[in-house]
Design an enzyme around this catalytic site. Structure first.
Site, short mmCIF file in Angstrom:
data_model
loop_
_atom_site.label_atom_id
_atom_site.label_comp_id
_atom_site.label_asym_id
_atom_site.label_seq_id
_atom_site.Cartn_x
_atom_site.Cartn_y
_atom_site.Cartn_z
N CYS A 74 0.94 -1.18 -0.07
CA CYS A 74 0.00 -0.02 -0.10
C CYS A 74 0.89 1.20 0.12
O CYS A 74 1.73 1.42 1.02
CB CYS A 74 -0.80 -0.02 1.30
N CYS A 184 -0.85 3.88 -6.23
CA CYS A 184 -1.77 3.38 -5.36
C CYS A 184 -1.95 1.85 -5.92
O CYS A 184 -2.01 1.55 -7.12
CB CYS A 184 -3.06 3.97 -5.55
#
Length: 263
Positions: A74, A184
């Site tokens: 992440c 992302c």
């Protein structure tokens, strides 16, 4: 930690499974445990303190499940929490950052786009990396507002997604970018949709392959690669519904288990 223990991976939701795919492709015999913290997605709109606390919770869970190395799949969690995690835990921790460096080195238009969450774009680590590599380059930073919830819902190519992507890429197209950096781990799932909207000369890059290579390098250097030759256990846990994760991993359905679990 024993070398036959699993690689632990966590993300704010299902997106980091794009990183898992790269790790599994490079290290097909390794056991893996993946945590999708979908209940708290997206991390990108939370404070640095909230992101760090969630990252600690996920790390503790993976350690309890026997992880020998942890991959923070992440961008938002890496840029906000990885320094704290590395300070507090005596285990290798691999992070994921937007691939700004290769884009900056390869651009001929001297103009690159970065699509990321607010939490990544506003972090100190992201600012430092950007300053370091993009001195003479025009950088168009766009917050991918609304994209993560759609991906979490499995809505990859509906009208709402296409409309949002057209809006987010418009300033990049206007600035003649020739590289688009995905900041992302959810976003690789919408590469086909981005390619349909962007001009043909735009190269899209994400960090998945680099993270997989780094994971392998670290395990090799510690002599921690699994030495058994049997089929690996590929476990996925989510604290929300399992449908989207199963959909994104449908090509692996014979080998993996996807369960709902509170964490």
């Amino acid at each position: 930690m024993k070398k036959n223990n699993p690689i632990g991976i966590f993300d704010s939701g299902v997106g980091g499974s794009s990183i898992w795919k790269e790790i599994h492709k490079l290290l097909p015999l390794e056991h893996t445990i993946y945590l999708a913290d979908s209940k708290n997605a997206p991390y990108g709109n939370k404070t640095a303190e909230e992101i760090t606390n969630l990252s600690i919770k996920n790390t503790e869970k993976l350690l309890a499940l026997g992880a020998k190395i942890i991959v923070v799949a992440c961008n938002t969690a890496t840029t906000n929490a990885i320094a704290t995690l590395r300070k507090n835990y005596d285990i290798p921790i691999i992070g994921i950052e937007p691939a700004i460096k290769p884009a900056a080195l390869q651009t001929t238009a001297k103009s690159i786009g970065i699509l990321a969450t607010k939490g990544t774009l506003s972090s100190a680590l992201f600012s430092k990396t950007t300053r370091e590599f993009t001195k003479d380059i025009n950088v168009v930073e766009i917050i991918g507002e609304g994209l993560v919830p759609l991906i979490e819902a499995g809505n990859l190519d509906g009208p709402e997604m296409v409309s949002l992507l057209k809006k987010h890429t418009k300033p990049m197209i206007a600035a003649n970018v020739d590289y688009l950096v995905l900041g992302c781990s959810h976003y690789p799932y919408i590469i086909p949709q981005l390619k349909a909207i962007l001009p043909d000369n735009v190269t899209i890059i994400d960090s998945g392959e680099a993270v997989a290579r780094q994971t392998k390098t670290v395990l090799q250097s510690m002599d921690m690669l699994r030495d058994e030759n049997t089929a690996p256990n590929l476990q996925f846990f989510t604290n929300a519904e399992t449908d989207t994760l199963k959909f994104l991993l449908k090509n692996y359905s014979e080998k993996i288990s996807v369960e709902k679990k509170e964490f």
